[in-house]
Design a protein around this motif. Structure first.
Motif, mmCIF file in Angstrom:
data_model
loop_
_atom_site.group_PDB
_atom_site.id
_atom_site.type_symbol
_atom_site.label_atom_id
_atom_site.label_comp_id
_atom_site.label_asym_id
_atom_site.label_seq_id
_atom_site.Cartn_x
_atom_site.Cartn_y
_atom_site.Cartn_z
ATOM 1 N N GLU A 1 0.740 -1.084 0.066
ATOM 2 C CA GLU A 1 -0.011 -0.167 0.000
ATOM 3 C C GLU A 1 0.904 1.295 -0.028
ATOM 4 N N THR A 2 0.396 2.276 -0.697
ATOM 5 C CA THR A 2 1.255 3.569 -0.666
ATOM 6 C C THR A 2 0.278 4.705 -0.489
ATOM 7 N N THR A 3 0.806 5.714 0.022
ATOM 8 C CA THR A 3 0.173 6.900 0.381
ATOM 9 C C THR A 3 1.159 8.109 -0.306
ATOM 10 N N ALA A 4 0.393 9.073 -1.054
ATOM 11 C CA ALA A 4 1.313 10.128 -1.481
ATOM 12 C C ALA A 4 0.472 11.450 -1.056
ATOM 13 N N GLN A 5 1.187 12.586 -0.609
ATOM 14 C CA GLN A 5 0.329 13.627 0.037
ATOM 15 C C GLN A 5 1.189 15.240 -0.357
ATOM 16 N N LEU A 6 0.392 15.884 -1.041
ATOM 17 C CA LEU A 6 0.957 17.297 -1.235
ATOM 18 C C LEU A 6 0.292 18.188 -0.134
ATOM 19 N N GLY A 7 0.972 18.916 0.579
ATOM 20 C CA GLY A 7 0.275 19.752 1.621
ATOM 21 C C GLY A 7 1.355 21.063 1.862
ATOM 22 N N PHE A 8 0.793 21.844 2.420
ATOM 23 C CA PHE A 8 1.459 23.220 2.829
ATOM 24 C C PHE A 8 2.590 22.844 3.539
ATOM 25 N N LYS B 1 -12.699 2.522 -6.653
ATOM 26 C CA LYS B 1 -12.700 1.226 -6.494
ATOM 27 C C LYS B 1 -11.280 0.662 -5.757
ATOM 28 N N LYS B 2 -10.256 1.377 -5.954
ATOM 29 C CA LYS B 2 -9.295 0.734 -5.276
ATOM 30 C C LYS B 2 -8.134 1.859 -4.830
ATOM 31 N N VAL B 3 -8.870 3.127 -5.174
ATOM 32 C CA VAL B 3 -8.117 4.234 -4.739
ATOM 33 C C VAL B 3 -9.165 5.218 -3.923
ATOM 34 N N SER B 4 -8.209 5.831 -2.896
ATOM 35 C CA SER B 4 -9.256 6.827 -2.178
ATOM 36 C C SER B 4 -8.412 7.944 -2.326
ATOM 37 N N ARG C 1 -4.270 14.051 -0.496
ATOM 38 C CA ARG C 1 -3.857 12.817 0.013
ATOM 39 C C ARG C 1 -4.468 11.755 -0.902
ATOM 40 N N LEU C 2 -3.500 10.661 -1.584
ATOM 41 C CA LEU C 2 -4.020 9.681 -2.376
ATOM 42 C C LEU C 2 -3.535 8.364 -1.643
ATOM 43 N N ASP C 3 -4.326 7.385 -1.575
ATOM 44 C CA ASP C 3 -4.085 6.122 -0.766
ATOM 45 C C ASP C 3 -4.328 5.065 -1.945
ATOM 46 N N PHE C 4 -3.471 4.133 -2.295
ATOM 47 C CA PHE C 4 -3.705 2.925 -3.032
ATOM 48 C C PHE C 4 -3.080 1.794 -2.425
ATOM 49 N N GLY C 5 -3.524 0.631 -2.857
ATOM 50 C CA GLY C 5 -2.893 -0.557 -2.719
ATOM 51 C C GLY C 5 -2.865 -1.533 -3.924
ATOM 52 N N PHE C 6 -2.010 -2.604 -3.902
ATOM 53 C CA PHE C 6 -1.812 -3.487 -4.853
ATOM 54 C C PHE C 6 -1.213 -4.693 -4.353
ATOM 55 N N GLY C 7 -1.530 -5.774 -5.117
ATOM 56 C CA GLY C 7 -1.063 -7.101 -4.792
ATOM 57 C C GLY C 7 -2.178 -7.922 -4.409
ATOM 58 N N LYS C 8 -2.280 -9.304 -4.339
ATOM 59 C CA LYS C 8 -3.327 -10.169 -4.142
ATOM 60 C C LYS C 8 -3.687 -10.407 -2.559
#
Length: 800
Positions: free
Chosen positions: A246-253, A740-743, A791-798
């Protein structure tokens, strides 16, 4: 920026799925005291339509699939144990929910235990003045800036009061009295731009994406905690997902960051978790985006945890936290006096602060009732500054620059904590441990600041050497029934370089006369080491080997706390505590008539080099606190916290005066509402109002200030004046969208939305004095400050 915003919204829209989105919820359930996994525990979401749930396996693990996104209440039950209810489990499409849960065994054997409790504090020996720090709260509460320290200021009895820093003032005590602990070891100040002798800073290095739920103590804390007279922040890193990447990417002040987690080996259950953040303002500067100031703070931080289960009984983990920060405050390039001042106006300042923590932890379950753990780590910080005095003519043009200050303070520590915990049936628990902090110091400081005409350098610090703080403790808990709990313990400390020692008793009682009422009482004697650099400082007129405060003893404090809690429902309760603290053995100056007290140190950006000290000072704090809380359920939460208190200290002149932190009262009102937008999206709103007594200050001595070129107070009138009351309103607006797979989550935190001008301090300007103007300038807190993040959250893998 407008193009970037349109792109973000377009990407979010493209990822949307209009069917109901679900996610997996996983976790473990263990005995709270023995840490043994509990099989057969029922875990369910009773508020959902089909009441999804699961039962734990022989490893204490559970998996619940197809849980709809949103915030839901979870119920955990097991025969012979107290049920727990958690009202606000956040489920998103981007990441699985991982819940480490602990259940407390009933003191009397029964077929079914009907006593139900809200999620409680993690330390099972803590009975009074303990708050559970929920990671979600750092992002939910308006104005918290995803900072655990700023979030803590929402608790009753805890006050911030300085918009530029996250210092924690607990019950009128100095922020210097707060102990930071991470993964069971004591750590240095975990903030960027940290100054020696302080526990706060402008920006936290702690990242909420790596933190698990943690405990915050405000008084009479258990025997395992030492070297603190005010409070303890006991932080834990969570484990990474052991089944899915799982990965989180965030852009903020406040920072641009990336977080990643996932399995190292799915078979063994090992995992990794890592985060990295870099100053967004520095990135903007590199892209030649104007941000309104040339003094751009540079900072970056990272944290990690690697977790390796070794069968059913053992676990090995490696963890780390580190941060680099620097800022150059240049005034020599100004052609007119600055309207906004972040630092002193008569000098160019170059400052840096670097901090790191690495450690390894091994835990082992010896048998059904006994487990042990050892943590070994290395911590360090290196802080330095250089100042150039700016001399100007009557036209404000620069005449010359003169170097007036140089210091570099390096402190590393080899730290270790070992303990063993023995659960002797359902009623008795015994815990004992050893803590050792071996400090290695390299301290250099030279100054020729005052008066401005001084040419010779005054050396105040020139030390390279070691000192060791040894600690040991034992604590015992006895529960004769589910309604009654007793704790008792003792903590010992010994500082090797001067032989200071302390033996501190602790005790607590918790009585629940009915399901809805809880009465608590706690006592503790607590001691604290002085800032290490002060032990090894010397007067400029003396040789470096003659350290005038080398033998100063610990500051000590008696804490007495009584509390009452009434629970109206699973989500609504009222809590009140009354406390008295008597501080003694406080270092004060030997100089006759001095009002100096060491408990007024520890906030702001200045170090303190006091004259000769002796441990004859005293002080006291007493107050009443009230919390009314409706935790998150049915889409909203409400929190009111208030405190009235008094904080006094006595110097060598024998007069009790207000401490620097005696604001007398502090009130917070918070609330938030989350509105479902269709099946998979949520509108997030929140607001906070803070109202506290104004900061205390001392009248300046004009003649002495002009003679030395620095702000000098009238010593006999210390803290007799007070600024107007502090008032601030914060508002948060955001939206959470589950594809569906990304928040996605985009939010705007509007800090001080009314632009209230709160006074912070008075400063001295030698330039104004030289021009015959009033040299004492008012310095204000931050004005309106809009903070955004995406913020962007997403996961991958079975999934298994």
């Amino acid at each position: 920026m407008r193009t970037a915003l349109v792109l973000i919204i377009f990407c979010m829209y493209c990822s949307l799925s209009f069917a109901q989105v679900t996610q997996r919820v996983r976790g473990t359930v263990t005995d709270k005291e023995s840490h043994v996994p509990l099989p057969g525990v029922s875990v369910s979401f009773p508020g959902l339509e089909n009441k999804p749930g699961a039962v734990t396996d022989d490893k204490g693990q559970f998996v619940i699939d197809n849980v709809p996104v949103g915030k839901h209440a979870i119920h955990v039950s097991y025969v012979g144990y107290k049920d727990i209810d958690i009202s606000d489990v956040l489920v998103t499409s981007g990441k699985e929910v991982l819940l480490p849960l602990e259940l407390e065994e009933s003191a009397t054997k029964m077929q079914e235990v009907v006593i139900s409790a809200k999620k409680e504090h993690i330390n099972d020996m803590a009975l009074v003045s303990t708050k559970t720090f929920d990671v979600q709260e750092t992002e939910r509460y308006a104005g918290s800036r995803s900072d655990p320290a700023r979030m803590a200021s929402n608790f009753a009895g805890v006050q911030g009061g300085d918009d530029s820093r996250n210092d924690i003032v607990v019950r009128g005590n100095s922020p210097q009295g707060v102990l930071w602990r991470l993964e069971d070891i004591d750590i240095p100040n975990p903030n960027h731009f940290a100054v020696p002798g302080t526990s706060g800073g402008p920006v936290s290095m702690l990242n909420s994406k790596t933190l698990g739920n943690s405990d915050f103590f405000t008084g009479a804390f258990p025997a395992e905690y030492g070297n603190s007279t005010a409070g303890v922040f006991d932080l834990k890193f969570r484990n990474g997902n052991s089944e899915r990447y799982e990965t989180t990417a965030q852009l903020g002040f406040l920072g641009t960051e990336l977080a990643a987690e996932g399995p190292i080996s799915r078979k063994s259950g090992s995992s990794f978790l890592i985060t990295y953040r870099y100053s967004t303002l520095k990135l903007f500067e590199g892209l030649h985006i104007k941000i309104g100031t040339s003094s751009v703070p540079t900072y970056q931080d990272a944290s990690f945890k690697l977790n390796f289960p070794l069968g059913k009984k053992a676990n090995l983990a490696f963890f780390g936290l580190g941060g680099l920060s620097s800022v150059d405050l240049i005034v020599s390039d100004k052609t007119t006096p600055p309207d906004e001042l972040y630092g002193e106006s008569d000098r160019d300042q170059y400052f840096h602060s670097n901090t790191g923590v690495v450690g390894a932890a091994f835990s082992y379950i010896i048998n059904q009732g006994t487990y042990t753990k050892i943590v070994i780590g290395e911590t360090g910080n290196e802080i330095g500054a250089h100042h150039d005095k700016v001399f100007r003519n009557v036209n404000y043009a620069v005449d010359s620059l003169k170097s007036i200050l140089d210091y570099t303070f390096g402190t590393t520590a080899t730290v270790a904590h070992w303990y063993i915990n023995k659960k002797m049936g359902a009623q008795h628990t015994l815990k004992a441990g050893l803590v050792n902090d071996l400090y290695h110091l390299d301290l250099l400081d030279s100054s020729r600041q005052y008066p401005p005409t001084r040419q010779d350098w005054q050396h105040r610090e020139d030390f390279k050497g070691n000192t060791d703080l040894l600690q040991a403790y034992v604590q015992y808990k006895f529960r004769p029934s589910d309604a009654l709990t007793f704790t008792a313990g003792i903590h010992g400390m010994y500082l090797t370089h001067n032989g200071s020692k302390a033996l501190e008793p602790r005790a607590g009682i918790k009585w629940q006369p009915g399901r809805s009422n809880t009465i608590t009482l706690g006592y503790g004697l607590h001691s604290q080491v002085q800032p290490l650099y002060q032990y090894f400082a010397h007067l400029p007129a003396n040789a470096a080997s003659y350290m005038h405060n080398y033998n100063v003893d610990f500051t000590r404090s008696h804490h007495i706390v009584a509390g009452y809690d009434h629970r109206f429902s699973r989500t609504v309760h009222v809590n009140t505590e009354v406390y008295y603290q008597y501080l003694f053995n406080i270092p004060v100056e030997t100089r006759a008539g001095s009002s100096f007290s060491a408990i007024n140190q520890g906030s702001g950006f200045d170090r303190s080099f006091p004259d000769v000290l002796q441990n004859t000072g005293t002080g006291y704090n007493y107050g009443l606190e009230l919390t009314v809380e409706k935790s998150f359920s049915h889409g909203y939460y409400i929190l009111f916290s208030g405190a009235v208190y008094d904080s006094k200290a006595k110097g060598n002149d024998g007069i009790y005066r207000n401490t620097d932190f005696n604001n007398h009262y502090a009130l917070n009102v918070l609330g938030g509402y989350e509105l479902k937008l269709g099946k998979n999206s949520t509108l997030i709103t929140g607001a906070k109002v803070t109202y506290t007594g104004g900061r205390l200050y001392s009248p300046p001595d004009t003649a002495a200030s002009n003679a030395t070129g620095d702000f000098i107070v009238v010593d006999s009138l210390r803290n007799t004046l007070q600024f107007p009351a502090y008032f601030r309103t914060d508002v948060k607006l955001g939206v959470r969208i589950n594809g569906k797979k990304v928040s996605h989550e985009i939010a705007l935190d509007l800090v001080n939305i009314t632009g209230q001008k709160n006074l912070l301090s008075l400063t001295y300007s030698s330039d104004a004095a030289a021009q015959g103007q009033d040299p004492f300038l008012k310095q204000y807190q931050l004005g309106f400050l809009p903070l955004f993040y995406y913020r962007l959250d997403f996961g991958f893998g079975k999934k298994k």
